[in-house]
Design a protein around this motif. Structure first.
Motif, PDB file in Angstrom:
ATOM      1  N   UNK A 103       0.783  -1.230   0.000  1.00 55.31           N
ATOM      2  CA  UNK A 103       0.000   0.000   0.000  1.00 55.31           C
ATOM      3  C   UNK A 103       0.813   1.278   0.000  1.00 55.31           C
ATOM      4  N   UNK A 104       2.131   1.172   0.006  1.00 54.84           N
ATOM      5  CA  UNK A 104       2.972   2.366   0.023  1.00 54.84           C
ATOM      6  C   UNK A 104       2.972   3.084  -1.327  1.00 54.84           C
ATOM      7  N   UNK A 105       2.693   2.350  -2.392  1.00 50.86           N
ATOM      8  CA  UNK A 105       2.654   2.934  -3.737  1.00 50.86           C
ATOM      9  C   UNK A 105       1.510   2.276  -4.508  1.00 50.86           C
ATOM     10  N   UNK A 106       1.191   2.828  -5.650  1.00 47.59           N
ATOM     11  CA  UNK A 106       0.090   2.320  -6.461  1.00 47.59           C
ATOM     12  C   UNK A 106       0.520   2.182  -7.912  1.00 47.59           C
ATOM     13  N   UNK A 107      -0.096   1.222  -8.588  1.00 48.65           N
ATOM     14  CA  UNK A 107       0.034   1.107 -10.044  1.00 48.65           C
ATOM     15  C   UNK A 107      -1.363   1.322 -10.604  1.00 48.65           C
TER      16      UNK A 107
ATOM     17  N   UNK B 154       2.414  15.462 -15.224  1.00 47.57           N
ATOM     18  CA  UNK B 154       2.272  14.407 -14.224  1.00 47.57           C
ATOM     19  C   UNK B 154       2.636  14.943 -12.846  1.00 47.57           C
ATOM     20  N   UNK B 155       1.909  14.491 -11.813  1.00 47.32           N
ATOM     21  CA  UNK B 155       2.296  14.884 -10.455  1.00 47.32           C
ATOM     22  C   UNK B 155       3.711  14.411 -10.146  1.00 47.32           C
ATOM     23  N   UNK B 156       4.366  15.076  -9.219  1.00 49.21           N
ATOM     24  CA  UNK B 156       5.740  14.762  -8.859  1.00 49.21           C
ATOM     25  C   UNK B 156       5.885  13.295  -8.455  1.00 49.21           C
ATOM     26  N   UNK B 157       6.847  12.623  -9.069  1.00 47.53           N
ATOM     27  CA  UNK B 157       7.139  11.233  -8.738  1.00 47.53           C
ATOM     28  C   UNK B 157       6.373  10.203  -9.548  1.00 47.53           C
TER      29      UNK B 157
ATOM     30  N   UNK C  99       0.725   3.488 -15.049  1.00 52.33           N
ATOM     31  CA  UNK C  99       1.479   4.505 -14.314  1.00 52.33           C
ATOM     32  C   UNK C  99       1.798   3.995 -12.917  1.00 52.33           C
ATOM     33  N   UNK C 100       2.970   4.371 -12.435  1.00 51.67           N
ATOM     34  CA  UNK C 100       3.373   4.066 -11.072  1.00 51.67           C
ATOM     35  C   UNK C 100       3.279   5.349 -10.260  1.00 51.67           C
ATOM     36  N   UNK C 101       2.560   5.256  -9.141  1.00 53.67           N
ATOM     37  CA  UNK C 101       2.277   6.414  -8.305  1.00 53.67           C
ATOM     38  C   UNK C 101       2.914   6.177  -6.939  1.00 53.67           C
ATOM     39  N   UNK C 102       3.857   7.034  -6.534  1.00 56.00           N
ATOM     40  CA  UNK C 102       4.591   6.784  -5.298  1.00 56.00           C
ATOM     41  C   UNK C 102       3.785   7.000  -4.023  1.00 56.00           C
ATOM     42  N   UNK C 103       2.678   7.695  -4.128  1.00 50.64           N
ATOM     43  CA  UNK C 103       1.906   8.031  -2.945  1.00 50.64           C
ATOM     44  C   UNK C 103       0.415   7.906  -3.248  1.00 50.64           C
ATOM     45  N   UNK C 104      -0.303   7.179  -2.400  1.00 50.09           N
ATOM     46  CA  UNK C 104      -1.742   6.969  -2.566  1.00 50.09           C
ATOM     47  C   UNK C 104      -2.521   8.263  -2.762  1.00 50.09           C
ATOM     48  N   UNK C 105      -2.080   9.323  -2.119  1.00 48.27           N
ATOM     49  CA  UNK C 105      -2.804  10.592  -2.177  1.00 48.27           C
ATOM     50  C   UNK C 105      -2.816  11.203  -3.572  1.00 48.27           C
ATOM     51  N   UNK C 106      -1.951  10.714  -4.461  1.00 48.02           N
ATOM     52  CA  UNK C 106      -1.880  11.254  -5.821  1.00 48.02           C
ATOM     53  C   UNK C 106      -2.808  10.530  -6.803  1.00 48.02           C
ATOM     54  N   UNK C 107      -3.444   9.439  -6.365  1.00 44.83           N
ATOM     55  CA  UNK C 107      -4.266   8.634  -7.273  1.00 44.83           C
ATOM     56  C   UNK C 107      -5.364   9.470  -7.921  1.00 44.83           C
TER      57      UNK C 107
END
Length: 95
Positions: free
Chosen positions: A8-12, A36-39, A72-80
């Motif tokens: 749960x630390x990151x999302x795809x 794209x959002x940072x990261x 896409x790979x998202x480093x933080x759930x809050x960016x989904x």
């Protein structure tokens, strides 16, 4: 579709680019032009259907086409949510 990674630390996220240059934030644009959002990173683009599909490794000059499946790979759930908004088309797409 969103899948959790690293417990749960990151999302795809897999999304489909819809619309055209006027109605989409993705279609007709080079990867380097996307806001794209940072990261957030694009891991792959799947273009085509069935036996005619191909997996593209995105480069800065790869142009997104309508109906591309973008992983896409998202480093933080809050960016989904922010990333999901990139896949939304404007209201004129349905007009």
């Amino acid at each position: 579709a969103v899948h959790s990674l690293r417990r749960g630390a990151a999302e795809a996220l897999e999304g489909i680019a819809r619309g055209d240059v006027k109605t989409s934030k993705l279609v007709g644009r080079k990867v380097e032009e996307l806001k794209l959002p940072k990261g957030v990173r694009i891991g792959a683009i799947v273009r085509g259907e069935g036996n005619k599909s191909e997996v593209l490794m995105p480069h800065h000059d790869t142009v997104i086409e309508a109906d591309d499946h973008i992983i896409m790979f998202i480093p933080n759930k809050r960016l989904v949510r922010e990333v999901e908004k990139l896949f939304q088309v404007s209201a004129t797409f349905f007009g």
